[in-house]
Design a protein around this motif. Sequence first.
Motif, PDB file in Angstrom:
ATOM      1  N   MET A  52      29.867  35.033  45.785  1.00 35.38           N
ATOM      2  CA  MET A  52      28.599  34.603  47.013  1.00 35.38           C
ATOM      3  C   MET A  52      28.567  33.995  47.649  1.00 35.38           C
ATOM      4  SD  MET A  52      24.911  32.471  45.550  1.00 35.38           S
ATOM      5  CE  MET A  52      25.656  31.188  44.919  1.00 35.38           C
ATOM      6  N   SER A  53      28.415  33.979  48.809  1.00 41.16           N
ATOM      7  CA  SER A  53      29.341  33.652  50.410  1.00 41.16           C
ATOM      8  C   SER A  53      28.964  32.085  50.890  1.00 41.16           C
ATOM      9  CB  SER A  53      28.071  34.304  51.752  1.00 41.16           C
ATOM     10  OG  SER A  53      28.012  33.841  52.761  1.00 41.16           O
ATOM     11  N   LEU A  54      29.462  31.544  51.429  1.00 42.24           N
ATOM     12  CA  LEU A  54      28.793  30.415  51.283  1.00 42.24           C
ATOM     13  C   LEU A  54      27.191  29.770  52.120  1.00 42.24           C
ATOM     14  CD1 LEU A  54      32.796  28.996  52.292  1.00 42.24           C
ATOM     15  CD2 LEU A  54      30.915  28.434  50.346  1.00 42.24           C
ATOM     16  N   CYS A  55      27.265  31.402  53.082  1.00 36.43           N
ATOM     17  CA  CYS A  55      26.361  31.185  54.672  1.00 36.43           C
ATOM     18  C   CYS A  55      25.377  32.080  53.685  1.00 36.43           C
ATOM     19  CB  CYS A  55      27.358  31.632  55.373  1.00 36.43           C
ATOM     20  SG  CYS A  55      28.743  31.245  56.667  1.00 36.43           S
ATOM     21  N   GLN A  56      24.015  31.018  54.575  1.00 37.00           N
ATOM     22  CA  GLN A  56      22.573  32.138  54.082  1.00 37.00           C
ATOM     23  C   GLN A  56      22.638  33.302  54.910  1.00 37.00           C
ATOM     24  OE1 GLN A  56      19.875  27.636  55.013  1.00 37.00           O
ATOM     25  NE2 GLN A  56      19.806  27.887  53.012  1.00 37.00           N
ATOM     26  N   GLY A  57      21.476  34.324  54.562  1.00 38.01           N
ATOM     27  CA  GLY A  57      21.059  34.982  55.355  1.00 38.01           C
ATOM     28  C   GLY A  57      22.792  36.434  55.035  1.00 38.01           C
ATOM     29  N   LYS A  58      22.307  37.278  56.122  1.00 33.69           N
ATOM     30  CA  LYS A  58      22.811  38.701  55.960  1.00 33.69           C
ATOM     31  C   LYS A  58      24.484  38.184  56.921  1.00 33.69           C
ATOM     32  CE  LYS A  58      23.209  43.411  57.906  1.00 33.69           C
ATOM     33  NZ  LYS A  58      22.809  44.251  58.417  1.00 33.69           N
ATOM     34  N   SER A  59      25.249  38.656  56.760  1.00 30.01           N
ATOM     35  CA  SER A  59      26.949  37.848  56.932  1.00 30.01           C
ATOM     36  C   SER A  59      27.640  39.103  57.501  1.00 30.01           C
ATOM     37  CB  SER A  59      27.109  37.571  55.760  1.00 30.01           C
ATOM     38  OG  SER A  59      27.789  37.985  54.427  1.00 30.01           O
ATOM     39  N   SER A  60      27.396  40.046  57.462  1.00 31.77           N
ATOM     40  CA  SER A  60      28.368  41.526  58.421  1.00 31.77           C
ATOM     41  C   SER A  60      27.043  42.669  58.525  1.00 31.77           C
ATOM     42  CB  SER A  60      29.210  41.882  57.210  1.00 31.77           C
ATOM     43  OG  SER A  60      29.834  42.899  57.596  1.00 31.77           O
ATOM     44  N   TRP A  61      27.792  43.167  59.608  1.00 32.08           N
ATOM     45  CA  TRP A  61      26.715  43.899  60.122  1.00 32.08           C
ATOM     46  C   TRP A  61      27.557  45.869  61.000  1.00 32.08           C
ATOM     47  CZ3 TRP A  61      26.554  38.831  60.340  1.00 32.08           C
ATOM     48  CH2 TRP A  61      25.120  38.272  60.737  1.00 32.08           C
ATOM     49  N   PRO A  62      28.384  46.417  59.374  1.00 33.83           N
ATOM     50  CA  PRO A  62      29.423  47.160  59.856  1.00 33.83           C
ATOM     51  C   PRO A  62      28.419  48.098  60.774  1.00 33.83           C
ATOM     52  CG  PRO A  62      28.525  47.179  57.761  1.00 33.83           C
ATOM     53  CD  PRO A  62      28.074  46.274  58.518  1.00 33.83           C
ATOM     54  N   GLU A  63      27.608  48.874  60.833  1.00 33.60           N
ATOM     55  CA  GLU A  63      26.301  49.376  61.270  1.00 33.60           C
ATOM     56  C   GLU A  63      26.555  49.748  62.650  1.00 33.60           C
ATOM     57  OE1 GLU A  63      23.102  46.100  60.162  1.00 33.60           O
ATOM     58  OE2 GLU A  63      25.408  47.266  59.152  1.00 33.60           O
ATOM     59  N   LEU A  64      27.280  48.365  63.319  1.00 28.81           N
ATOM     60  CA  LEU A  64      26.781  48.029  64.432  1.00 28.81           C
ATOM     61  C   LEU A  64      28.325  48.303  65.244  1.00 28.81           C
ATOM     62  CD1 LEU A  64      24.825  44.726  64.547  1.00 28.81           C
ATOM     63  CD2 LEU A  64      24.257  46.952  65.278  1.00 28.81           C
ATOM     64  N   VAL A  65      29.315  48.856  64.891  1.00 28.96           N
ATOM     65  CA  VAL A  65      30.257  49.362  65.631  1.00 28.96           C
ATOM     66  C   VAL A  65      30.624  50.269  65.896  1.00 28.96           C
ATOM     67  CG1 VAL A  65      32.882  50.091  64.582  1.00 28.96           C
ATOM     68  CG2 VAL A  65      31.712  48.064  63.317  1.00 28.96           C
ATOM     69  N   GLY A  66      30.017  50.453  67.406  1.00 34.29           N
ATOM     70  CA  GLY A  66      29.741  50.976  68.483  1.00 34.29           C
ATOM     71  C   GLY A  66      28.892  51.924  69.093  1.00 34.29           C
ATOM     72  N   ALA A  67      28.422  50.303  69.174  1.00 37.33           N
ATOM     73  CA  ALA A  67      27.175  49.982  69.507  1.00 37.33           C
ATOM     74  C   ALA A  67      27.331  49.241  70.380  1.00 37.33           C
ATOM     75  CB  ALA A  67      26.043  48.719  68.731  1.00 37.33           C
ATOM     76  N   THR A  68      26.513  48.634  71.758  1.00 35.15           N
ATOM     77  CA  THR A  68      27.082  48.145  73.016  1.00 35.15           C
ATOM     78  C   THR A  68      26.748  46.860  72.211  1.00 35.15           C
ATOM     79  OG1 THR A  68      24.648  47.652  73.455  1.00 35.15           O
ATOM     80  CG2 THR A  68      25.695  49.272  74.740  1.00 35.15           C
ATOM     81  N   GLY A  69      27.760  46.083  72.784  1.00 39.55           N
ATOM     82  CA  GLY A  69      27.959  44.380  72.604  1.00 39.55           C
ATOM     83  C   GLY A  69      26.580  43.929  72.494  1.00 39.55           C
ATOM     84  N   GLU A  70      25.356  43.833  73.613  1.00 40.38           N
ATOM     85  CA  GLU A  70      24.630  43.210  73.696  1.00 40.38           C
ATOM     86  C   GLU A  70      23.507  43.464  72.505  1.00 40.38           C
ATOM     87  OE1 GLU A  70      26.384  44.923  76.012  1.00 40.38           O
ATOM     88  OE2 GLU A  70      26.999  43.216  77.681  1.00 40.38           O
ATOM     89  N   ASP A  71      23.048  45.333  73.026  1.00 39.42           N
ATOM     90  CA  ASP A  71      22.706  45.348  70.996  1.00 39.42           C
ATOM     91  C   ASP A  71      22.717  44.942  69.985  1.00 39.42           C
ATOM     92  OD1 ASP A  71      21.008  46.369  73.336  1.00 39.42           O
ATOM     93  OD2 ASP A  71      21.365  48.590  72.877  1.00 39.42           O
ATOM     94  N   ALA A  72      24.625  45.012  69.675  1.00 37.90           N
ATOM     95  CA  ALA A  72      24.939  44.076  67.998  1.00 37.90           C
ATOM     96  C   ALA A  72      24.450  42.642  68.754  1.00 37.90           C
ATOM     97  CB  ALA A  72      26.107  44.506  68.672  1.00 37.90           C
ATOM     98  N   ALA A  73      24.580  42.031  69.362  1.00 33.63           N
ATOM     99  CA  ALA A  73      24.222  40.478  69.812  1.00 33.63           C
ATOM    100  C   ALA A  73      22.889  40.346  69.492  1.00 33.63           C
ATOM    101  CB  ALA A  73      24.374  39.814  70.435  1.00 33.63           C
ATOM    102  N   ALA A  74      21.766  41.394  70.168  1.00 31.60           N
ATOM    103  CA  ALA A  74      20.434  41.017  69.601  1.00 31.60           C
ATOM    104  C   ALA A  74      20.232  41.266  68.223  1.00 31.60           C
ATOM    105  CB  ALA A  74      19.682  41.994  70.802  1.00 31.60           C
ATOM    106  N   THR A  75      20.871  42.781  67.818  1.00 33.39           N
ATOM    107  CA  THR A  75      20.358  42.903  65.847  1.00 33.39           C
ATOM    108  C   THR A  75      20.744  42.037  65.550  1.00 33.39           C
ATOM    109  OG1 THR A  75      20.303  45.075  67.106  1.00 33.39           O
ATOM    110  CG2 THR A  75      20.723  44.301  64.805  1.00 33.39           C
ATOM    111  N   ILE A  76      21.718  41.024  65.274  1.00 36.92           N
ATOM    112  CA  ILE A  76      22.226  39.929  64.811  1.00 36.92           C
ATOM    113  C   ILE A  76      21.883  39.103  64.745  1.00 36.92           C
ATOM    114  CG2 ILE A  76      24.191  38.347  64.070  1.00 36.92           C
ATOM    115  CD1 ILE A  76      25.891  40.910  65.447  1.00 36.92           C
TER     116      ILE A  76
END
Length: 69
Positions: free
Chosen positions: A1-25
């Motif tokens: 169990m994670s110490l943090c709340q909500g989604k904690s990892s985004w492997p599907e964003l490798v290869g995306a632009t940084g801006e799109d990834a940040a917005a999605t996260i």
Amino acid sequence: MSLCQGKSSWPELVGATGEDAAATIEKENTLVDAIIVKEGTAVIENFSCKRVWVWVNCDGIVISIPQIG
């Protein structure tokens, strides 16, 4: 169990632009700030449930799995 709340990892964003990834996260977990960082840049190494480093290459493409930390 994670110490943090909500989604904690985004492997599907490798290869995306940084801006799109940040917005999605930040959309998928409103408790974090996604911070775009160019590879090779020094960052603070303390753990924070409120931060996701989004590592990008010189073309602004995500190069590693963004995760809370």
